[in-house]
Design a protein around this motif. Sequence first.
Motif, PDB file in Angstrom:
ATOM      1  N   ASN A 195     -52.950 -39.451 -48.247  1.00 16.21           N
ATOM      2  CA  ASN A 195     -52.523 -39.089 -46.879  1.00 16.21           C
ATOM      3  C   ASN A 195     -51.490 -37.796 -47.051  1.00 16.21           C
ATOM      4  N   TYR A 196     -51.958 -37.102 -48.037  1.00 18.55           N
ATOM      5  CA  TYR A 196     -51.233 -35.592 -48.089  1.00 18.55           C
ATOM      6  C   TYR A 196     -52.132 -34.521 -48.195  1.00 18.55           C
ATOM      7  N   PRO A 197     -51.660 -33.407 -47.553  1.00 22.90           N
ATOM      8  CA  PRO A 197     -52.716 -32.234 -47.599  1.00 22.90           C
ATOM      9  C   PRO A 197     -52.454 -31.769 -48.742  1.00 22.90           C
ATOM     10  N   CYS A 198     -53.363 -30.484 -48.950  1.00 20.43           N
ATOM     11  CA  CYS A 198     -53.307 -29.648 -50.204  1.00 20.43           C
ATOM     12  C   CYS A 198     -53.774 -28.234 -49.804  1.00 20.43           C
ATOM     13  N   ILE A 199     -53.693 -27.487 -50.820  1.00 15.72           N
ATOM     14  CA  ILE A 199     -54.250 -25.910 -50.430  1.00 15.72           C
ATOM     15  C   ILE A 199     -55.678 -25.849 -50.917  1.00 15.72           C
ATOM     16  N   LEU A 200     -56.003 -25.227 -50.342  1.00 15.84           N
ATOM     17  CA  LEU A 200     -57.584 -24.834 -50.286  1.00 15.84           C
ATOM     18  C   LEU A 200     -57.926 -23.334 -50.703  1.00 15.84           C
ATOM     19  N   GLY A 201     -58.613 -22.906 -51.684  1.00 19.25           N
ATOM     20  CA  GLY A 201     -58.965 -21.597 -51.660  1.00 19.25           C
ATOM     21  C   GLY A 201     -60.338 -21.181 -50.972  1.00 19.25           C
ATOM     22  N   LEU A 202     -60.364 -20.122 -50.154  1.00 17.43           N
ATOM     23  CA  LEU A 202     -61.527 -19.557 -49.497  1.00 17.43           C
ATOM     24  C   LEU A 202     -61.959 -18.409 -50.336  1.00 17.43           C
ATOM     25  N   THR A 203     -63.291 -18.538 -50.168  1.00 20.78           N
ATOM     26  CA  THR A 203     -63.977 -17.026 -50.929  1.00 20.78           C
ATOM     27  C   THR A 203     -64.993 -16.629 -50.256  1.00 20.78           C
ATOM     28  N   SER A 204     -65.182 -15.181 -49.886  1.00 23.46           N
ATOM     29  CA  SER A 204     -66.149 -14.771 -49.277  1.00 23.46           C
ATOM     30  C   SER A 204     -66.470 -15.418 -48.040  1.00 23.46           C
ATOM     31  N   HIS A 205     -65.604 -15.974 -47.359  1.00 25.88           N
ATOM     32  CA  HIS A 205     -65.838 -16.438 -46.030  1.00 25.88           C
ATOM     33  C   HIS A 205     -66.066 -15.363 -44.801  1.00 25.88           C
ATOM     34  N   PRO A 206     -66.980 -15.592 -44.045  1.00 29.82           N
ATOM     35  CA  PRO A 206     -67.401 -14.400 -43.127  1.00 29.82           C
ATOM     36  C   PRO A 206     -66.158 -14.106 -42.039  1.00 29.82           C
ATOM     37  N   ARG A 207     -65.285 -15.070 -41.778  1.00 30.85           N
ATOM     38  CA  ARG A 207     -64.167 -14.632 -40.988  1.00 30.85           C
ATOM     39  C   ARG A 207     -62.806 -14.404 -41.748  1.00 30.85           C
ATOM     40  N   TYR A 208     -62.671 -15.458 -42.766  1.00 32.32           N
ATOM     41  CA  TYR A 208     -61.302 -15.249 -43.487  1.00 32.32           C
ATOM     42  C   TYR A 208     -61.404 -14.552 -44.885  1.00 32.32           C
ATOM     43  N   GLY A 209     -62.367 -14.035 -45.331  1.00 31.83           N
ATOM     44  CA  GLY A 209     -62.633 -13.617 -46.776  1.00 31.83           C
ATOM     45  C   GLY A 209     -61.900 -14.489 -47.617  1.00 31.83           C
TER      46      GLY A 209
END
Length: 334
Positions: free
Chosen positions: A276-290
Amino acid sequence: YCKCATSEKIDFCGEGGIIMFKKHKFISFLIIFVLLFSVNTTTFANTTMEQNSSVNYTSEIKLYDSNENIIAYYYELNPTGYVIVNADNNEMIEYSEYNNKYFSEKDAHYYYGGPLMYYKADGTRQFGSIIELQSQKEVAIEDITPLVRGSEADSLGTLNIDNFLIKTRAVSSDSISHSTARYSYNPDGRCGSVAGAIVLNYYDRYKSPSYVPNSLESSDGVALINALVARMGTNTNYNELKKGLSLFIKQYYKPTTVTANTYSWGDRIRTIIGKNYPCILGLTSHPRYGEHWVVVTGYNFTSNNSGTYTVNDGWGNVGININSSYTDGCVDIG
């Protein structure tokens, strides 16, 4: 490499008021049943299916992938139920003895991302919008989960008139039970600090009030974000984000393990969300967020940690679905 190298603010589909997440966790087993000519009924999951169940082929609905290719077909069953089969090889993907309320318009344009992942082009909203049917939220077409095609797909049996092979596939979904802060102060590529502040705020509210000192608490999170920038900088990579969070937590709370995982992060996220805790997620090469840091608050997987993550994007938007293929790791507080 560093993430969040742009300071451009993203306004995702005009997200509105606070969304409260209610804790839910389930493993759904999509069970395909065998109808044998030598028996009258087949029993599974405490339910008896009559042998006279049949496929209503006139109910066929084409289901598309994000490249506008037909990926699967939907059929109703008589007297009740439905089945979805792979367009390449007629292998069963999904079955239920109950009717599916989401495929109610035969002439609509539906997209399919695998079991329980249904989307529809919605002409009543802005042109080109895609609606995730269970949540009724607008999503980008590139965030539709890709269904593995042809012989690479998990075998779930072959549709052959009314004979069905017994197979199961687990579909798992989970989310945290509380809302996350909608911090969005990011003038210089400090998305790692924004994500860190959102997670710390959640831990401070729902685990221990010692994670964030009173002097750094505010509705917009700016003071907390600035304090994290001082420890990790901007345009952070995994090591910098991990180190910055560790230094902050050690100073104000107590020495705590902060983990950066770039190998089996799907399994790690399942564990953290399950607590029941959030965590940080790394995005890569996302069309909107990069290249960008976001906060994951839930997930919906079909198999092998493939599916979508539900995130707070660090620009004030929550409930955003991100295709797992655009992720490369996670950072969490142990």
